[in-house]
Design a protein around this motif. Structure first.
Motif, PDB file in Angstrom:
ATOM      1  N   GLU A  90      -6.369  10.055  20.355  1.00 31.03           N
ATOM      2  CA  GLU A  90      -6.448  10.554  18.986  1.00 31.03           C
ATOM      3  C   GLU A  90      -6.975  11.988  18.949  1.00 31.03           C
ATOM      4  O   GLU A  90      -6.711  12.717  17.993  1.00 31.03           O
ATOM      5  CB  GLU A  90      -7.359   9.653  18.152  1.00 31.03           C
ATOM      6  N   CYS A  91      -7.699  12.408  19.980  1.00 33.07           N
ATOM      7  CA  CYS A  91      -8.203  13.780  20.031  1.00 33.07           C
ATOM      8  C   CYS A  91      -7.140  14.766  20.474  1.00 33.07           C
ATOM      9  O   CYS A  91      -7.348  15.975  20.373  1.00 33.07           O
ATOM     10  CB  CYS A  91      -9.405  13.875  20.979  1.00 33.07           C
ATOM     11  N   GLY A  92      -5.998  14.266  20.982  1.00 32.11           N
ATOM     12  CA  GLY A  92      -4.908  15.136  21.388  1.00 32.11           C
ATOM     13  C   GLY A  92      -4.799  15.358  22.877  1.00 32.11           C
ATOM     14  O   GLY A  92      -3.790  15.901  23.339  1.00 32.11           O
ATOM     15  N   TYR A  93      -5.807  14.975  23.651  1.00 34.37           N
ATOM     16  CA  TYR A  93      -5.780  15.160  25.098  1.00 34.37           C
ATOM     17  C   TYR A  93      -5.189  13.923  25.766  1.00 34.37           C
ATOM     18  O   TYR A  93      -5.284  12.788  25.250  1.00 34.37           O
ATOM     19  CB  TYR A  93      -7.182  15.403  25.636  1.00 34.37           C
ATOM     20  N   THR A  94      -4.591  14.108  26.948  1.00 34.16           N
ATOM     21  CA  THR A  94      -4.056  13.001  27.727  1.00 34.16           C
ATOM     22  C   THR A  94      -5.198  12.262  28.415  1.00 34.16           C
ATOM     23  O   THR A  94      -6.347  12.711  28.428  1.00 34.16           O
ATOM     24  CB  THR A  94      -3.058  13.519  28.766  1.00 34.16           C
ATOM     25  N   ARG A  95      -4.846  11.136  29.008  1.00 39.86           N
ATOM     26  CA  ARG A  95      -5.858  10.322  29.690  1.00 39.86           C
ATOM     27  C   ARG A  95      -6.441  11.082  30.880  1.00 39.86           C
ATOM     28  O   ARG A  95      -7.640  11.001  31.154  1.00 39.86           O
ATOM     29  CB  ARG A  95      -5.242   9.009  30.147  1.00 39.86           C
ATOM     30  N   GLN A  96      -5.604  11.868  31.587  1.00 38.76           N
ATOM     31  CA  GLN A  96      -6.091  12.604  32.750  1.00 38.76           C
ATOM     32  C   GLN A  96      -7.041  13.727  32.362  1.00 38.76           C
ATOM     33  O   GLN A  96      -7.865  14.160  33.171  1.00 38.76           O
ATOM     34  CB  GLN A  96      -4.906  13.178  33.538  1.00 38.76           C
ATOM     35  N   GLN A  97      -6.919  14.213  31.141  1.00 41.04           N
ATOM     36  CA  GLN A  97      -7.783  15.310  30.698  1.00 41.04           C
ATOM     37  C   GLN A  97      -9.116  14.815  30.162  1.00 41.04           C
ATOM     38  O   GLN A  97      -9.958  15.634  29.807  1.00 41.04           O
ATOM     39  CB  GLN A  97      -7.064  16.134  29.617  1.00 41.04           C
ATOM     40  N   HIS A  98      -9.329  13.513  30.111  1.00 37.58           N
ATOM     41  CA  HIS A  98     -10.601  12.969  29.668  1.00 37.58           C
ATOM     42  C   HIS A  98     -11.548  12.804  30.846  1.00 37.58           C
ATOM     43  O   HIS A  98     -11.120  12.771  32.017  1.00 37.58           O
ATOM     44  CB  HIS A  98     -10.390  11.605  28.996  1.00 37.58           C
ATOM     45  N   LEU A  99     -12.808  12.686  30.528  1.00 39.81           N
ATOM     46  CA  LEU A  99     -13.771  12.339  31.554  1.00 39.81           C
ATOM     47  C   LEU A  99     -13.551  10.905  32.014  1.00 39.81           C
ATOM     48  O   LEU A  99     -12.968  10.082  31.297  1.00 39.81           O
ATOM     49  CB  LEU A  99     -15.194  12.516  31.016  1.00 39.81           C
ATOM     50  N   GLU A 100     -14.035  10.606  33.191  1.00 42.70           N
ATOM     51  CA  GLU A 100     -13.811   9.286  33.777  1.00 42.70           C
ATOM     52  C   GLU A 100     -14.447   8.193  32.928  1.00 42.70           C
ATOM     53  O   GLU A 100     -13.874   7.116  32.720  1.00 42.70           O
ATOM     54  CB  GLU A 100     -14.365   9.253  35.198  1.00 42.70           C
ATOM     55  N   GLU A 101     -15.596   8.464  32.370  1.00 39.17           N
ATOM     56  CA  GLU A 101     -16.282   7.449  31.586  1.00 39.17           C
ATOM     57  C   GLU A 101     -15.604   7.193  30.256  1.00 39.17           C
ATOM     58  O   GLU A 101     -15.812   6.147  29.629  1.00 39.17           O
ATOM     59  CB  GLU A 101     -17.719   7.867  31.351  1.00 39.17           C
ATOM     60  N   ALA A 102     -14.766   8.108  29.807  1.00 41.84           N
ATOM     61  CA  ALA A 102     -14.075   7.922  28.530  1.00 41.84           C
ATOM     62  C   ALA A 102     -12.962   6.892  28.639  1.00 41.84           C
ATOM     63  O   ALA A 102     -12.551   6.304  27.623  1.00 41.84           O
ATOM     64  CB  ALA A 102     -13.519   9.243  28.032  1.00 41.84           C
ATOM     65  N   THR A 103     -12.425   6.659  29.847  1.00 45.72           N
ATOM     66  CA  THR A 103     -11.314   5.724  30.021  1.00 45.72           C
ATOM     67  C   THR A 103     -11.780   4.340  30.460  1.00 45.72           C
ATOM     68  O   THR A 103     -10.974   3.420  30.569  1.00 45.72           O
ATOM     69  CB  THR A 103     -10.348   6.290  31.069  1.00 45.72           C
ATOM     70  N   ARG A 104     -13.056   4.166  30.726  1.00 46.22           N
ATOM     71  CA  ARG A 104     -13.585   2.869  31.130  1.00 46.22           C
ATOM     72  C   ARG A 104     -13.790   1.976  29.902  1.00 46.22           C
ATOM     73  O   ARG A 104     -13.824   2.453  28.765  1.00 46.22           O
ATOM     74  CB  ARG A 104     -14.915   3.052  31.863  1.00 46.22           C
ATOM     75  N   PRO A 105     -13.938   0.660  30.140  1.00 48.56           N
ATOM     76  CA  PRO A 105     -14.271  -0.236  28.997  1.00 48.56           C
ATOM     77  C   PRO A 105     -15.571   0.199  28.345  1.00 48.56           C
ATOM     78  O   PRO A 105     -16.550   0.517  29.017  1.00 48.56           O
ATOM     79  CB  PRO A 105     -14.389  -1.608  29.674  1.00 48.56           C
ATOM     80  N   HIS A 106     -15.566   0.234  27.051  1.00 48.05           N
ATOM     81  CA  HIS A 106     -16.675   0.845  26.324  1.00 48.05           C
ATOM     82  C   HIS A 106     -17.191  -0.097  25.254  1.00 48.05           C
ATOM     83  O   HIS A 106     -16.520  -1.049  24.845  1.00 48.05           O
ATOM     84  CB  HIS A 106     -16.203   2.160  25.687  1.00 48.05           C
ATOM     85  N   THR A 107     -18.386   0.151  24.795  1.00 50.24           N
ATOM     86  CA  THR A 107     -18.959  -0.656  23.705  1.00 50.24           C
ATOM     87  C   THR A 107     -18.203  -0.454  22.409  1.00 50.24           C
ATOM     88  O   THR A 107     -18.323  -1.258  21.487  1.00 50.24           O
ATOM     89  CB  THR A 107     -20.430  -0.277  23.499  1.00 50.24           C
ATOM     90  N   TRP A 108     -17.444   0.662  22.302  1.00 55.87           N
ATOM     91  CA  TRP A 108     -16.668   0.934  21.088  1.00 55.87           C
ATOM     92  C   TRP A 108     -15.264   0.318  21.152  1.00 55.87           C
ATOM     93  O   TRP A 108     -14.406   0.672  20.370  1.00 55.87           O
ATOM     94  CB  TRP A 108     -16.542   2.444  20.883  1.00 55.87           C
ATOM     95  N   GLN A 109     -15.030  -0.551  22.139  1.00 57.45           N
ATOM     96  CA  GLN A 109     -13.693  -1.085  22.341  1.00 57.45           C
ATOM     97  C   GLN A 109     -13.208  -1.765  21.068  1.00 57.45           C
ATOM     98  O   GLN A 109     -13.924  -2.580  20.460  1.00 57.45           O
ATOM     99  CB  GLN A 109     -13.708  -2.086  23.508  1.00 57.45           C
ATOM    100  N   GLY A 110     -11.987  -1.417  20.671  1.00 54.39           N
ATOM    101  CA  GLY A 110     -11.382  -2.026  19.504  1.00 54.39           C
ATOM    102  C   GLY A 110     -11.690  -1.322  18.206  1.00 54.39           C
ATOM    103  O   GLY A 110     -11.153  -1.696  17.164  1.00 54.39           O
TER     104      GLY A 110
END
Length: 1524
Positions: A90-110
């Motif tokens: 939603e921010c416009g960046y691809t998955r590779q352009q995110h930090l590693e922790e941004a693509t992991r399962p998160h407390t904000w899931q869903g």
């Protein structure tokens, strides 16, 4: 900013700038902004010594700690794909352009993506220097930062770490973000004017920073200026504020430790919907919100940054101003309109460039129209012309919103300036920008004198004297000289000579301006880079520390300045500023309140608020300012001040002396050359003025040479010229004529030298009239005065001393060669006696101190003369020889020493011959050549020693005799140069009889290396011959010819100035013999005995001869200086005339005239075309009005039964007409005659909230006018005092109990306008639509009554008399300044039930005044009462409004003839200005001005009504005539 592909839609943000009406609460304090440009340059110069690496390390450590970036911490897949078809967040960046922790399962899931939660700040990784690849080596600065970064941090980065000077002006350029076409001439005018205003005023230009649209235009303007300007003109600071997520190739800028530099590639072809940075910008601020490809992110931060910068105060020269800001608009769309609207709302002046397209042209077309004519239909017509591509997509509500914004923009004409090329006399954009700022300043919180003073401070800060001449120093304002003193000081410190000249032309008198405090303040603000400042700091460092109990005082005092000046002028001068005793220095008065010129706690204006007994300390203020300018090497400033000086010749010579002394210690080569050139210029000025004086009157001119100048340390012009070594001045014919006159004493200068010598040998011939005298009494008087005058003449004393000296040398030579006995003879005793008289004369010269310099100073002066040193050396050598001579064992060495001493005495003859016009120049050439000889001997010694040692080592083995070693190495090698070859160097003339084989014979040299058997030389002959040839080649041919060339160069160089040098040195000899006793040695001992009795026994002080130094009477000196000033003006006029007559100046003048003619012709053609367009537009408008009137008449006739409906012709559609070429003037009324509707109550943004009103144009305000799309929002503020307000919410049940148009309990809900309409349970605002429903922040539905007391009194002077302007009395009014809005208003407010006056007035008057004022109020009589109306406050809404009433009470005060009138009113804007301080009663508001304006407004309305009625009657008669 928007991508080019989104522009056609018209709904996206497409500008690089928008001003949001926010108040920033996190504005931190900024370090001191009072650093001058020169001090910043000095700091940078010192920083360069540490190298770039240390600065980079400092920046690399500071930025990550204080500046952050934003990163998305939670990847949420978006429904949209990227341009490359990849899945993005939603921010416009691809998955590779995110930090590693941004693509992991998160407390904000869903959960949905929320930028406030899922975007976090972390240290920035992109900052440093930026270089654009392939576009030169220009280095810029850049930084990536979060959109939440405080503006104070950014400002600190720009001024402290990027090294930018604090701006004098902020230019915010906004417009379309896509490339657009402009007329070539308009583009050239815009570029030239924009860069000119930035370069001349020291402004910052802020744009969007991308390589497109208006940002590209600005960048190309800066590029053209950089290519065409010189290095000294400075750099234009262009700051680009862009969105990080929209920058193409931004990966090249990421360097975690800083890019020094980072290489950036401009790829316009592959940028897609992104944008490239513009290579012509100098600094980039890249705003990051953690998203990609979203435009407009930088707008809020840019708005806050510009607002923060505009709130800073820059001080220069004691004048402090807030940094002004101006918005320049080119082209643009909806975003640009919003930008202009917000800028105008916040009080920022805007300059709209007509002809650039779209929004700029729409506003320019309607800017000159009355508000009543800026209608929805007219705006719609303009949009159809200038927005053809997107016009079909514009909705009716959007057009209404545009109309409302344009009406509000045009309404504030004082903030809007339309630049029309070639129209209304406008030629340059820079002038339009500065005029817009001045026009806007007249509408801000500055009234009367303060308004003009603020404008003048702006002009001085911008260094635009042309604007000051055309806009400020006009007939509209008459300046008092004292009012210009603060800005005069600022112009001096800021080195702005044109303003100094302007202030002098407008009445500033330097004698009144320069006081002790002013001068001290100027020296405290010296340029830190000048040499005098460092010398002054050294003097202060040597000053003993003040005791703790002593009162504080400024560290720099004038006696410190005098100490440094005496070092520069010379110890022969008296201190210009003596050390003050206790109580001598006048103290500073208290500062005047409410003047923002405070420096270090002391008001600068207080320096010029004098007490009646205040007397300026210095006796020559012009001299003080001239010295202050000269020591800083300020050429133009010193030239202006010198033109005001009285003792101008002495001033010019003193300036030459100061500059030459400073140049000796200056290390910078450029500054050194400038100082010497300026010193030479002032010497030429002294020569020019003295030439004019000498041409008019020789005697008066000679008096100027010897007059004691009290202003310059009790010295004379001649002495200043001699100390400054101004040889051109001293060699002037007038000066030489004076010296010749002194040389001949009282004798006529036309006496032949043979007559003088004859009379010297036979003085009785004086009685025969052989010698003529200048004075008649001597020529015809008795003989004894003649003899005294003859033998006291320096020329006679000189020749007597020559004869005496020759006799001494002859006697000395006779004793040495003929009569040198073991026991001294009579002749030798006579020599001793003669020498004793010479020693006494030298002692007399050493201790002769007529100017009371002191023994040490006289000793330094004495030994500074080469000939005095030679005399002392000869005398000491004679004493040494005499001592040896009197010892029998040392008789012969004594004779040798005396023989050498005879040589020194003979050399003394060269000084005597310097008086000769033939021999004097030759002696000077010989002295110069002696220096060349010493340098030549150094080179010669290298070759002599090298050849001598090599030859000695090859030929002779182990020579132990030192004298023969010296002979072989030095003596024989030196003689070889002159042709005396060694006999045995080649073995041809080798003979053992001429040498000693073992070196035992003291009279023969040791034999060279030889064969003992064959008795032949054994050394290599070929080698010694080669060495000899090389030696003779370099010494005889090279070095000797070099010496000849050096002599020739010296001769040529000295020969050109020999005459000047000889005339300059001639003075020393004349002065020596002018003060010498008349008797020659040894008879001079009688004169010495006479002097000893006179000085030591009788204690009679020494007196200087009046011929070289004379003090005139005051009247005579004043007349002489007046005469000098008159001739100085003549000299300056001649210089100006000669300057104009120079071929280069004539060519330049012709070029300027041709350029002016071309511009005038172009202007004339543009004016003609503009006039034709205006006439056609006016004709079209009149035809349209006539058509409408005829249609109305025919419709009325049809309704009356005349004709049928089918025969009525339909009116032709009106085409979009060109706007009027009427430039809105800031001095006209703020509201037009037709603009009668409330204004502030329809402002789009409701105060202190985020609620936006529905846009209501003027024509839709009345309820009677249909407005089908009108759908205002409902807003009711939840106030704390709920018990005193009506219920909250839009439900009708809680509001059903309210009784409108009646007294509802304690609340009076009646309106002074009569009965108002209640619709759907809510009252309608009787003044019309406001764009909002609900009560807003007001307390009650319906009328909310307020009281606005107008408290006035007659303005009186100190004597109690009423002040008048011409014949009209001046009235004062009480107004207050709101702390939040900073607007002036009457001291009124909401009226509670039963109150007579509002609580606001009680807060203003405070406790100490309220009780007495309340008594006056109860005692006063109510004279009249009238009903009022409703005010147009912003807080009004459709169902809640503010009502007012008018009530006048007359209060008689105990003081006779003094009354206070209180007028209670609720009409906002009734009074428009006044001199006030926050919550404080002050004066200077003229109520009569308001009444006069109302009268003019009424006359204007009657005239307009009369024209309308006349036009309608004529149309009716014309139609009736046509029908019949």
């Amino acid at each position: 900013m928007e991508p080019p592909t989104l522009r056609k839609a018209g709904s996206k943000q497409e500008e690089a700038f928008g001003v949001q009406p926010r108040r920033v609460a996190d504005l931190g304090t900024v370090p001191s902004l009072r650093r001058s440009n020169s001090s910043l340059r000095k700091v940078r110069r010192s920083q360069n010594l540490f190298g770039n690496s240390e600065k980079q390390e400092s920046l690399s450590s500071w930025i990550p700690e204080n500046i952050k970036k934003k990163e998305c911490m939670y990847f949420v897949e978006s429904s949209k794909l990227s341009d490359a078809g990849k899945v993005v967040c939603e921010c416009g960046y691809t998955r590779q352009q995110h930090l590693e922790e941004a693509t992991r399962p998160h407390t904000w899931q869903g959960k949905d993506w929320d930028p406030k939660k899922h975007v976090q700040e972390m240290p920035t990784d992109a900052f440093g220097d930026i270089v654009f690849t392939g576009l030169g080596q220009k280095v810029g600065k850049y930084v990536r930062l979060s959109q939440d970064t405080p503006p104070s941090v950014i400002y600190h980065l720009m001024t402290q770490y990027w090294g930018l000077d604090v701006p004098n002006l902020l230019i915010s350029v906004t417009g379309g973000a896509k490339d657009f076409n402009m007329k070539p001439r308009l583009k050239s005018v815009f570029r030239r004017g924009l860069v000119k205003v930035a370069q001349t005023t020291g402004a910052w230009i802020i744009t969007g920073g991308s390589h497109a649209g208006v940002m590209k235009q600005v960048g190309e303007a800066v590029r053209d200026f950089t290519l065409s300007s010189s290095h000294n003109e400075g750099e234009v600071v262009t700051v680009g504020v862009a969105t990080w997520g929209t920058v193409h190739n931004r990966e090249d800028l990421i360097h975690p430790s800083g890019g020094f530099p980072a290489e950036y590639i401009m790829d316009e072809e592959g940028q897609g919907h992104l944008t490239c940075l513009d290579s012509n910008h100098s600094h980039f601020i890249l705003v990051d919100d953690g998203t990609h490809g979203r435009y407009g992110v930088e707008i809020p931060l840019r708005t806050r940054l510009e607002k923060f910068i505009s709130e800073q105060t820059k001080e220069r020269g004691g004048v402090a101003i807030k940094i002004p800001i101006v918005c320049v608009v080119l082209e643009g769309g909806p975003g640009t309109l919003h930008t202009i609207y917000n800028a105008i709302t916040n009080g920022t002046p805007c300059v709209v460039v007509e002809g650039s397209g779209r929004v700029a042209d729409v506003i320019a077309q309607v800017a000159g129209l009355p508000i009543s004519e800026v209608t929805i239909s007219r705006i719609q017509q303009k949009l159809s012309v200038f927005f053809q591509e997107v016009f079909e997509t514009l909705t009716e509500s959007r057009i209404a919103e545009w109309t409302k914004k344009i009406q509000d923009i045009v309404r504030r004409r004082q903030l809007l300036t339309i630049f029309r090329e070639g129209k209304d006399g406008q030629q340059d954009v820079d002038v339009a920008i500065l005029q817009a700022l001045l026009k806007a300043s007249r509408s801000h919180d500055h009234f009367g004198h303060e308004n003009w003073d603020h404008q003048l401070k702006l002009a001085v800060a911008w260094n635009r004297v042309d604007i000051a001449r055309s806009e400020i120093f006009t007939d509209e304002r008459q300046w008092k000289p004292s009012e210009l003193h603060p800005v005069m000081t600022a112009a001096l410190i800021s080195n702005k000579p044109e303003f100094v000249k302007l202030f002098l032309e407008n009445g500033v008198r330097l004698k009144e301006f320069v006081t002790w405090d002013t001068l001290l303040y100027l020296y405290q603000n010296l340029d830190p880079s000048c040499l005098f400042h460092s010398k002054l700091q050294k003097v202060l460092a040597e000053e003993p520390e003040r005791p703790v109990c002593a009162p504080p005082a400024p560290r720099v005092q004038m006696h410190h300045v005098a100490q440094v000046l005496r070092e520069l002028l010379g110890d022969f001068t008296q201190p210009l500023y003596p050390r003050p005793r206790t109580g001598d220095r006048p103290r500073l008065l208290l500062p005047v309140p409410n003047i923002k010129l405070n420096v270090q706690g002391v008001s600068l204006r207080s320096l010029y608020k004098r007490s009646p007994g205040h007397v300026a300390f210095t006796m020559d203020p012009v001299r003080d300012l001239l010295i202050w300018a000269i020591i800083q090497n300020r050429r133009e400033l010193a030239e202006i001040i010198w033109a005001q000086s009285q003792d101008c010749i002495a001033a010019a010579l003193a300036c030459s002396k100061i500059l030459k002394e400073l140049s000796k210690e200056e290390e910078d080569t450029d500054s050194l050359e400038e100082m010497l050139a300026l010193a030479d210029e002032y010497e030429h000025r002294a020569i020019g003025v003295f030439t004019e004086c000498h041409r008019k009157d020789e005697d008066r001119a000679q008096k100027l040479l010897t007059r004691v100048s009290e202003a310059w340390g009790k010295t004379t012009c001649l002495q200043l010229a001699l100390e400054a070594k101004d040889m051109k001045f001293v060699s002037h014919g007038g000066v030489q004529a004076f010296l010749t006159k002194v040389w001949w004493g009282q004798l006529c200068v036309d006496n032949g030298l043979w007559r003088v010598i004859v009379c010297m040998l036979a003085f009785p011939l004086l009685y025969t009239g052989l010698i003529s005298f200048r004075e008649r009494r001597l020529q015809a008087g008795p003989g004894l005065p003649r003899v005294r005058a003859f033998f006291n003449a320096p020329v006679v004393i000189f020749h007597l001393n020559i004869l005496s000296y020759f006799a001494f040398l002859c006697l000395f030579a006779y004793v040495l060669m003929v009569d040198f006995q073991p026991t001294p003879s009579c002749c030798e005793y006579l020599i001793y006696f003669w020498l004793f008289s010479l020693v006494c004369e030298e002692l007399r010269q050493l201790f002769y101190d007529p100017d009371e310099f002191g023994l040490m100073k006289m000793a330094l002066l004495y030994f500074s003369d080469f000939w005095n040193k030679l005399d002392i050396g000869a005398i000491l050598l004679f004493i040494a020889g005499l001592t040896c001579r009197l010892i029998p064992a040392l008789l012969y060495p004594g004779r040798i020493i005396l023989s050498l001493d005879f040589i020194m005495f003979c050399l003394r003859l060269m000084h005597i011959f310097t008086i000769s016009k033939t021999l004097g120049p030759k002696i000077i050439i010989v002295k110069r050549m002696m220096k060349d000889v010493f340098f030549f001997l150094f080179l010669l010694a290298v070759w002599v020693v090298s050849f001598g040692v090599a030859k000695q080592a090859i030929l002779i083995h182990n020579e132990s005799r030192v004298d023969w070693i010296f002979r072989g190495v030095v003596y024989q090698s030196y003689l070889t140069i002159f042709g005396q070859m060694p006999a045995y160097i080649d073995g041809v003339n080798f003979s053992l009889d001429q040498c000693s084989p073992n070196g035992t014979d003291p009279y023969k040299p040791k034999c060279p290396e030889s064969d003992a058997v064959r008795h032949e030389p054994a050394f290599p002959e070929w080698l010694t011959v080669i060495l000899l040839c090389l030696y003779l080649l370099f010494t005889n041919i090279l070095l000797l010819n070099l010496l000849i060339a050096m002599f020739n160069y010296t001769f040529q160089q000295v020969q050109e100035h020999t005459d000047q040098i000889w005339k300059f040195q001639r003075h020393d000899l004349i002065e020596e013999y002018q003060g010498r006793p008349p008797a020659p040695p040894p008879f001079i001992l009688l004169s010495h005995l006479h002097l000893f009795i006179k000085r030591v026994v009788l204690k009679i002080p020494a007196r200087r001869r009046k011929q070289l130094k004379s003090k005139l009477e005051k009247n005579e000196e004043a007349a002489l200086l007046s005469w000098e000033i008159y001739l100085k003006e003549s000299y300056l006029q001649n210089q100006q005339y000669q300057q104009k007559q120079r071929p280069e100046q004539k060519i330049q003048d012709i070029g300027n005239k041709v350029s002016t003619m071309v511009d005038l012709l172009e202007m004339e053609s543009l004016k003609r075309s503009g006039s034709m367009e205006q006439r056609l537009a006016s004709l079209e408008e009149q035809v349209a009005q006539t058509s409408r009137a005829l249609h109305w008449v025919m419709k009325a006739l049809r309704d009356g039964g005349f004709g049928s409906e089918e025969g009525i012709p339909a009116p032709a559609p009106q085409k979009a007409s060109e706007g009027q070429d009427l430039e809105p003037d800031g001095r006209q009324e703020e509201e037009d005659m037709g603009d009668t509707h409330h204004v502030n109550a329809r402002h789009l943004l409701y105060p202190n909230s985020h609620v936006t009103r529905f846009p209501v144009p003027n024509e839709k305000v009345p309820w009677e006018t249909a407005f089908l799309i009108y759908d205002p929002p409902f807003y009711t503020d939840d106030r704390k005092d709920r018990g005193l307000v009506d219920p909250v919410g839009n439900a009708l049940e809680p509001l059903s109990g309210i009784s409108y148009n009646a007294v509802d309990g304690p609340i009076d809900r009646r309106s002074f306008h009569g009965v108002y309409v209640v619709q759907d349970g809510l009252p309608l605002n009787p003044m019309g639509r406001t764009g909002l429903r609900g009560r807003g922040s007001l307390g009650c539905f319906g009328p909310n009554h307020t009281l606005q007391p107008v408290i006035t009194r007659w303005r009186r002077n100190q004597d109690g008399a009423i002040c008048r302007k011409s014949i009209k009395k001046m009235l004062e009014v009480l107004v207050v300044k709101h702390s939040l809005s900073e607007h002036w208003a009457l001291p009124g407010g909401s009226r509670e039930p039963g109150e007579i006056l509002p609580r606001k007035l009680k807060q203003v008057l405070r406790r100490e005044f309220w009780s007495s004022f309340q008594n006056l109020l109860t005692q006063g009589t109510e004279q009249n009462r009238s009903t009022g109306g409703h005010s147009g406050r912003r807080k009004g809404s459709m169902v809640s409004l503010m009502a007012h009433k008018v009530c006048k009470r007359h209060l008689q005060v105990e003081r006779p003839g003094h009354a206070v009138t209180v007028v209670e009113t609720g009409r906002e804007g009734f009074f428009r200005g006044g001199w006030v301080a926050q919550e404080r009663i002050l004066s200077r508001t003229y109520l009569l001005r308001f009444l006069r304006g109302m009268e003019q407004l009424g006359n204007r309305g009657l005239g307009l009504l009369k024209k309308i009625i006349t036009r309608l009657i004529s149309i009716v008669f014309y139609v009736f005539f046509c029908i019949t």
